[in-house]
Write a protein that holds these residues in place. Structure first.
Motif, short mmCIF file in Angstrom:
data_model
loop_
_atom_site.label_atom_id
_atom_site.label_comp_id
_atom_site.label_asym_id
_atom_site.label_seq_id
_atom_site.Cartn_x
_atom_site.Cartn_y
_atom_site.Cartn_z
N THR A 92 28.06 32.60 62.68
CA THR A 92 27.28 31.76 61.54
C THR A 92 26.97 32.91 60.37
O THR A 92 27.27 34.17 60.77
CB THR A 92 25.88 31.39 61.83
N GLY A 93 26.49 32.64 59.36
CA GLY A 93 26.30 33.44 58.02
C GLY A 93 25.36 34.64 58.47
O GLY A 93 25.32 35.46 57.85
N GLU A 94 24.64 34.20 59.57
CA GLU A 94 23.24 35.21 59.86
C GLU A 94 24.04 36.56 60.40
O GLU A 94 23.49 37.73 60.27
CB GLU A 94 22.54 34.69 60.81
N ASN A 95 25.19 36.43 60.85
CA ASN A 95 25.94 37.68 61.31
C ASN A 95 26.98 38.35 60.37
O ASN A 95 27.60 39.25 60.48
CB ASN A 95 27.03 37.28 62.36
N LEU A 96 26.80 37.93 58.97
CA LEU A 96 27.67 38.61 58.07
C LEU A 96 27.09 39.94 57.39
O LEU A 96 25.82 39.56 56.95
CB LEU A 96 27.97 37.43 56.74
N LYS A 97 27.49 41.08 57.34
CA LYS A 97 26.93 42.06 56.76
C LYS A 97 27.54 42.52 55.33
O LYS A 97 28.98 42.33 55.47
CB LYS A 97 27.18 43.38 57.92
N VAL A 98 26.79 42.29 54.32
CA VAL A 98 27.53 42.60 52.97
C VAL A 98 26.92 43.58 52.21
O VAL A 98 25.76 44.18 52.49
CB VAL A 98 26.94 41.30 52.39
N GLY A 99 27.71 44.32 51.56
CA GLY A 99 27.62 45.43 50.61
C GLY A 99 28.30 44.88 49.28
O GLY A 99 29.21 44.61 49.15
N THR A 100 27.72 45.36 48.19
CA THR A 100 28.32 45.18 47.05
C THR A 100 28.31 46.59 46.02
O THR A 100 27.41 47.56 46.31
CB THR A 100 27.62 44.14 46.16
N GLY A 101 29.13 46.52 45.21
CA GLY A 101 29.15 47.84 44.35
C GLY A 101 29.91 47.70 43.11
O GLY A 101 30.87 46.84 43.01
N VAL A 102 29.58 48.23 41.96
CA VAL A 102 29.96 48.15 40.53
C VAL A 102 30.38 49.60 40.08
O VAL A 102 29.43 50.59 40.13
CB VAL A 102 28.96 47.43 39.57
N ALA A 103 31.61 49.68 39.31
CA ALA A 103 31.77 50.81 38.64
C ALA A 103 32.26 50.58 37.32
O ALA A 103 32.85 49.48 37.21
CB ALA A 103 33.04 51.67 39.47
N LYS A 104 31.70 51.30 36.18
CA LYS A 104 32.17 51.21 34.99
C LYS A 104 32.56 52.39 34.27
O LYS A 104 32.28 53.30 34.35
CB LYS A 104 30.81 50.77 34.21
N SER A 105 33.61 51.94 33.52
CA SER A 105 34.10 53.14 32.43
C SER A 105 33.28 53.40 31.21
O SER A 105 32.54 52.71 30.99
CB SER A 105 35.54 52.79 32.16
N SER A 106 33.56 54.70 30.82
CA SER A 106 32.70 55.14 29.79
C SER A 106 33.00 53.99 28.36
O SER A 106 31.94 54.08 27.78
CB SER A 106 32.70 56.42 29.39
N GLY A 107 34.01 53.57 28.27
CA GLY A 107 34.37 52.63 27.46
C GLY A 107 34.87 53.38 26.03
O GLY A 107 35.01 54.56 25.70
N SER A 108 35.57 52.58 25.27
CA SER A 108 36.18 53.11 24.02
C SER A 108 35.29 53.01 22.88
O SER A 108 33.93 52.75 22.83
CB SER A 108 37.36 52.20 23.73
N SER A 109 35.59 53.55 21.63
CA SER A 109 34.73 53.59 20.72
C SER A 109 34.39 52.35 20.07
O SER A 109 33.45 52.24 19.47
CB SER A 109 35.58 54.38 19.48
N GLN A 110 35.00 51.28 20.45
CA GLN A 110 34.45 49.85 20.07
C GLN A 110 33.57 49.40 21.05
O GLN A 110 33.17 48.23 21.22
CB GLN A 110 35.87 48.93 19.96
N GLY A 111 33.26 50.10 22.10
CA GLY A 111 32.27 49.59 23.23
C GLY A 111 32.89 48.75 24.11
O GLY A 111 32.53 47.96 24.94
N ASN A 112 34.00 48.90 24.38
CA ASN A 112 34.98 47.63 25.20
C ASN A 112 35.10 48.63 26.53
O ASN A 112 36.09 49.33 27.02
CB ASN A 112 36.05 47.46 24.52
N SER A 113 34.36 48.57 27.47
CA SER A 113 34.33 49.17 28.82
C SER A 113 34.97 48.37 29.90
O SER A 113 34.50 47.19 29.91
CB SER A 113 33.29 49.87 29.37
N GLN A 114 35.70 49.09 30.75
CA GLN A 114 36.07 48.16 31.77
C GLN A 114 35.19 48.34 33.03
O GLN A 114 34.47 49.28 33.46
CB GLN A 114 37.50 48.75 32.43
N VAL A 115 35.05 47.17 33.75
CA VAL A 115 34.18 47.23 34.89
C VAL A 115 34.76 46.49 35.92
O VAL A 115 35.63 45.62 35.97
CB VAL A 115 33.05 45.97 34.64
N VAL A 116 34.55 47.33 37.24
CA VAL A 116 35.30 46.78 38.50
C VAL A 116 34.25 46.64 39.57
O VAL A 116 33.18 47.43 39.72
CB VAL A 116 36.13 47.86 39.17
#
Length: 455
Positions: free
Chosen positions: A211-235
């Motif tokens: 069952t879902g009670e046994n699921l162990k979950v972790g999340t992570g986000v990494a962002k680039s500094s972005g260009s001069s137009q403020g268009n940063s990549q997010v993973v």
């Protein structure tokens, strides 16, 4: 961007449709339709990608290049048919784009427009004709869209349609991917959508999981500094460890965008020993990457999903949203660290596991030292700190309590060593140690003892 395969072609057309849907403020439908007909040449399938997002812009296609690949040349003639309109347009604009044409002025052909008769709507349909087996193409597209469902893009519903002629010449149409598989709820944080999507995938595709009670979950986000137009990549990355009712030999990584070497490099460059794992083999299996662990417990299975996008969705992004190697690696590591910190004892480093192996012997030694003392007051204080009742005092009980405390300290410091750079003051914590008056009393008693010695 150079189109070097049919798979890259339809994935990029779907990616553009998703971008148009995300730029819209309304609920959007994204449909992929595969059409095979006796009117088409042998083994030709028409792929149509349509959406009800904002209208298409020619800038979306000006960076596309026809790849120098013999297989691609035999499967696709380089022609793209486009029908698009925005909410403010009075017509549907019909265009043909020839990527094989190197002269910019000759690539685009404008066809007669279709009048909308004062009906307000927006959307785009992009079509290409491919020389490939319908069954093979259907399997590839279905697999890719099922991965997309994990992302649960807010306000976008997906469907996959197949139509054509049967051997008797009659028309048929089938919905392969149901709309219910997509996300229709209001906008929430993107990483939460990915988390919910991967949880749903685990429940729906692996019935042997608990069952879902046994699921162990972790999340992570990494962002680039972005260009001069403020268009940063997010993973974004989500890691789920599930416990199964029967052993399973390997663990699987399922990618959310086009499969790239950067994602594989990101995974193989992680120091898995810091999570108590060894990665001896990486294999491609049915469009997914299988990570085969050498020392993962047999009843555990690891799922990793990676989602990459650009933050500035309200403005057209010319670059292809493929994950940067370093960002993908950082996002996965953040997700692993998050899972590790929220689930004590999970993903302990190889070093921590070795230290835990020494804990039982060390605990027994300490228990014997405590119980062999002739100072009964000292024994009572130790047992009180350990939480052992007077009637339960024996070598095994005291040793077990000491072992649990040693292991808990090892786990605490292993979860996030950056947070615990200084060693704890006391291995066995007690409330009386935290009171200032207690510390003062100890200090005063010590001073009096030294004074008496001086006398």
């Amino acid at each position: 961007m150079e189109i070097s395969s049919v798979q890259m072609l339809y994935k990029h057309l779907i990616f553009l449709a998703v971008q148009r849907c995300r730029m819209s403020d309304d609920l959007c439908r994204l449909t992929v339709k595969l059409t095979s007909s006796s009117r088409f040449p042998l083994h030709f399938v028409r792929i149509s990608v349509s959406d009800t997002g904002v209208g298409s812009k020619l800038e979306e296609y000006q960076y596309l290049k026809y790849g120098d690949d013999l297989v691609l040349a035999n499967q696709w003639d380089g022609m793209i048919s486009i029908a698009t309109t925005s909410i403010s347009d009075s017509e549907i604009h019909n265009l043909n784009l020839n990527l094989k044409e190197f002269i910019s002025a000759g690539r685009l052909t404008k066809l007669p427009s279709t009048v909308k008769n004062d009906v307000k709507f927006s959307g785009t349909e992009v079509s290409v004709s491919i020389s490939k087996s319908l069954d093979d193409l259907l399997a590839e597209v279905t697999c890719f869209l099922q991965k997309m469902i994990l992302v649960k893009i807010p306000r976008v519903v997906l469907e996959l349609l197949v139509s054509g002629d049967d051997p008797l010449g009659s028309q048929f149409e089938s919905r392969i991917l149901a709309i219910e598989g997509s996300s229709v709820y209001s906008p929430v944080e993107s990483i939460k959508c990915l988390e919910v999507g991967l949880k749903d995938y685990v429940h729906n595709h692996h019935t042997y999981f608990s069952t879902g009670e046994n699921l162990k979950v972790g999340t992570g986000v990494a962002k680039s500094s972005g260009s001069s137009q403020g268009n940063s990549q997010v993973v974004e990355a989500v890691v789920i460890i599930s416990e199964m009712s029967e052993p399973f030999p390997s663990s699987c990584f399922r990618e959310q965008d086009m499969k790239t070497e950067s994602s594989l490099d990101a995974l193989t460059s992680i120091n898995w020993k810091s999570y108590g794992l060894t990665l001896p083999n990486v294999a491609d299996h049915d469009g997914c990457v299988m990570l085969e662990w050498e020392n993962l417990p047999p009843y555990f299975h690891i799922h990793i999903a990676i989602h990459c996008y650009h933050r500035k969705v309200k403005q057209w992004v010319a670059q292809n949203s493929l994950p940067d190697r370093n960002l993908a690696r950082k996002a996965v590591k953040c997700a692993l660290d998050d899972l590790k910190e929220n689930n004590q004892g999970v993903l302990l480093s190889t070093r921590a596991l070795k230290m835990c192996d020494y804990a039982p012997d060390l605990a027994k030694t300490l228990a014997r030292l405590i119980l062999s003392s002739n100072d009964l007051h000292f024994q009572e204080e130790c047992c009180s700190l350990l939480g052992v009742q007077s009637q339960e005092v024996n070598t095994d009980n005291v040793g077990n309590c000491i072992r649990e405390k040693i292991v808990s300290v090892i786990r605490l410091n292993d979860c996030n060593p950056q947070k615990h750079t200084e060693a704890p003051s006391f291995l066995f914590q007690d409330d009386c140690f935290q009171r200032e008056d207690f510390m003062d009393e100890e200090y005063q008693e010590g001073e009096e003892a030294y004074s008496s010695l001086d006398l």
